[in-house]
Every structure is written in C-alpha cells, then in structure tokens.
Motif scaffolding. Structure first.
Motif, PDB file in Angstrom:
ATOM      1  N   SER A 172       0.900  -1.185   0.128  1.00 33.30           N
ATOM      2  CA  SER A 172       0.067  -0.246  -0.093  1.00 33.30           C
ATOM      3  C   SER A 172       0.818   1.250  -0.056  1.00 33.30           C
TER       4      SER A 172
ATOM      5  N   ASP B 158      -2.586   5.551   0.751  1.00 28.02           N
ATOM      6  CA  ASP B 158      -3.614   4.409   1.449  1.00 28.02           C
ATOM      7  C   ASP B 158      -3.492   4.198   2.984  1.00 28.02           C
ATOM      8  N   ARG B 159      -2.770   4.473   3.657  1.00 22.22           N
ATOM      9  CA  ARG B 159      -2.520   4.293   5.106  1.00 22.22           C
ATOM     10  C   ARG B 159      -2.834   5.680   5.895  1.00 22.22           C
TER      11      ARG B 159
END
Length: 403
Positions: free
Chosen positions: A6, A10-11
């Motif tokens: 990712s 995304d995080r």
C-alpha cells in the motif's frame, strides 16, 4: 491491499491543516511561511496525528530530489513561486493571507499525489519528510542524486529539439504535445487576466453611476426614494465582482499547475534522449574496438607510433597473441556495456510510457473539473448580476418592494 504494497495515501489521511508566519533569523523585517503537515492513520483515527512543519523551500528540495532519482516518473508539480498571469487587483504578495491559502491547497495536493504514487511513496525521504521532524535532508544529501543530475542536464535539449537521435515516435509526440499544451494554456491564462481586468473596470464604472443616482435623488420628490434605492443596488453590483475574480484566481492556479506538468513531460523525454545517446556512444565504442582488433590481427593497422615500431622492430607471436587477447577482453567489456545500456533504455521507456499514459488520463479528468468549475463560477456571477439588475428595475416599479 496489504500494508507492504500500500502507499502512504492508502494508510494515512494527509493534509496541510494550518500555516504560520515566522520571522527570519537573518533579518527581523523578513518573514516566511511554514506549513503544518498532519498525518493520521486511517486504520485507527483515534491515534494522535503526526505533525511536522515545512517551508516552501523544503517542498522544492524534496521534489528536485525525486525528479533526479526517478527520472522516468512524472513527479507532481508545486505551485508557482512567482505569481504570473494575474489581473491588476490580484493579490501579489506571496505572504498575503489569500496567496498563502491558495498555495496551501496546492501543496496539499502535491503531497497527496506523491503519496499516492507507488514508487515515490516508498522512498525513505518522502516517508521521513511526512512522518519525522528531522532526517529527510540527510537522506537527500547522502544520495548525491541532485549533484549528479545537475551535471547531466544541459547538453540534451538541443539534440531532442532537432530530433537527431530520438526515433521513438511516442516520445517525440509527447514532447511536441507538451510544447503545444504549454503554449495554449499560457495563452488562455493571459487572455483570462486581460478579461478579468476589463470585467473589473466594467463593474467598477457602475460606482460612478450609483453616486450620480444618489445625487439625482436629492433633486426629486416622488422619484427620489427609487433613485436612492437604485443607487444603493448599483454600488452593491459594482462591489461584488472583486470577490468572484479572486475566486477565479484560485481556479487559474490549477490551470497553471497543469501548465507546469508540460516541463515535467519534456524533462522525461530529455532523459530518454540522454539514454539513447549513451547507448549510441557505447555502440560506437564497440565498433571502433572491433575494427582495431581486426586490423591488428590481419596486420592492416592504420598509421601510429606503435604500428610503426611493430613494422620496424617486429613482434614475437607471444606478444602478439597477448595483445589480441587484451583487445578481445576489451571488446567483451564493451559488449557488456552495450547490453546494459540497451537494458536501461528499454526499462526506462517501459516505465516512462506507463507514466505518460497515466498522466494523460489524470490530466483529462482534472482539466474537465477545472473548466466545469469555471463555468459554474461564471453562472454564479451572472445570477448575482441578474439579481442586482432585477432589484434596480424593481426600485422603479410602482408599489413593489425590491427583492
């Protein structure tokens, strides 16, 4: 998507939540702006945000590093440093509240685009830039990629412009497209700036008309109240446009942003040209070495001091065979260099063409959004003008209260 594959985007929720004006340590009268970057894990929003302050020059350094290290990537662009293509009343001071806010929005977009890119997001300098106060500059400095890139840039632009080496039509088309798009966008921005000045003057000229209506109202009896109300609405009409034009400025910033990508595309194609030229030089070197080896082996050497000594004093077979073996070894090394150069060109081309295709898709979506927002803004301006003129008309209607 696993965390290993990712991206930072995304995080984390990534935003520039605030700005702060600070005084320079060199000159008290000088000041600069720092931007507060806030990153919060999406998986656990109850955790505290990671906050770091960065200056505009920090963003510049990071981007220069990414461009130098990942030459095939279309690295997201920064907002312009010097304000261009503006109308006469546009905010010019780089530290003004309005300009700082517009820059904050574009810097936030820059970070989000970098962090959404699989290659750029995985870079340790990017991660440290966002998640730690210190350490990212050390990574940039110890990589030495900035020094290397500065020494390679100047000599390739003319070759590309003359199309002397690049034969790949996809890159030539991308380069020409970048030139054409850049010209069109700058013409649009210049035309819009002139139009904004004319619109502003048109609206402001109604101030004088409003004052004349107010003066006229003092000479009238029954018509006086209507003239007074009409003068008020004319003043309101004249004053409303500046706010709309500043909002238009913010939209034009996104258009300038797209124009900046044209230089990024050209730099990617120029890097392709550089690799093609390196490959050509390696092939030329290999050809020269093979010609020299064949000439020596057959005794048909061109004139040189060593060749003359060999003719005069002769060579034993052992010396001759050893020299041929050395030449063969040099040829094998040159073949390896050619193969590596060819691999670099093919790998670069594959990655760069993927980037160019992605950029075109992204650019079309963003251009549509910018132009759609511009049209909606013009509709709002027209509606506000219609409301003003309706009120002015109703000021002269018998027994009707203006809306």
């Amino acid at each position: 998507m696993t965390e290993e594959h990712s991206t930072l985007f995304d995080r984390y929720d990534i935003q520039i939540s605030n700005t702060e004006r600070r005084n320079s340590s060199i000159a008290i009268q000088d000041c600069y702006i720092v931007y507060l970057i806030e990153c919060r894990l999406k998986a656990n929003k109850e955790d505290e945000s990671i906050c770091v302050f960065r200056r505009y020059s920090d963003f510049e350094t990071l981007r220069n590093y990414l461009v130098a290290k990942y030459s095939w990537v279309i690295v997201p662009v920064l907002p312009e440093k010097t304000i261009s293509h503006t109308w006469s009343k546009s905010h010019q001071d780089r530290t003004s509240v309005e300009v700082v806010e517009r820059r904050r929005v574009l810097l936030e977009r820059f970070l989000q685009h970098v962090c959404a890119h699989p290659t750029l997001s995985a870079d340790s300098a990017v991660q440290t830039f966002l998640l730690q106060n210190d350490g990212w500059k050390h990574i940039v400095d110890t990589s030495h990629v900035l020094n290397k890139s500065e020494s390679l840039i100047p000599s390739f632009k003319l070759n590309l412009m003359q199309h002397e080496r690049t034969k790949d039509k996809r890159f030539l088309d991308a380069y020409q497209y970048a030139i054409d798009l850049n010209n069109v966008l700058h013409n649009v921005l210049r035309a819009r700036a002139k139009l904004a000045d004319r619109i502003f003057l048109y609206y402001q000229s109604h101030n004088q008309l409003g004052r004349l209506f107010s003066e006229w109202s003092t000479t009238e009896d029954k018509l006086g109240d209507s003239l007074q109300r009409a003068g008020h609405f004319l003043d309101s009409f004249a004053g409303q446009i500046e706010e709309y034009l500043h909002e238009e400025d913010a939209l034009m910033d996104f258009l300038k942003h797209q124009a900046s990508y044209c230089d990024v595309i050209k730099s990617v194609v120029e890097k392709h040209e550089q690799l093609v030229e390196d490959n050509s030089k390696q092939e030329t070197t290999l050809g020269v070495k093979r010609t020299q080896r064949d000439a020596y082996a057959t005794g048909k050497m061109n004139f040189s001091v060593n060749a003359l000594k060999s003719k005069l004093f002769g060579e034993n077979d052992q010396t001759r065979y050893a020299k041929i073996e050395t030449m063969d070894s040099d040829i094998n090394d040159a073949v390896l260099h050619c193969q590596n150069a060819d691999i670099r060109v093919k790998e670069f081309n594959k990655n760069a063409l993927i980037e160019l295709d992605f950029y075109k898709t992204m650019k079309e979506e963003q251009m549509r959004e910018i132009l759609r927002s511009y049209c909606l803004l013009q509709a709002r301006i027209a509606k506000a003008a219609l409301k003003s003129w309706t009120n002015i008309r109703d000021s002269f209607s018998n027994g009707q209260t203006p809306i």
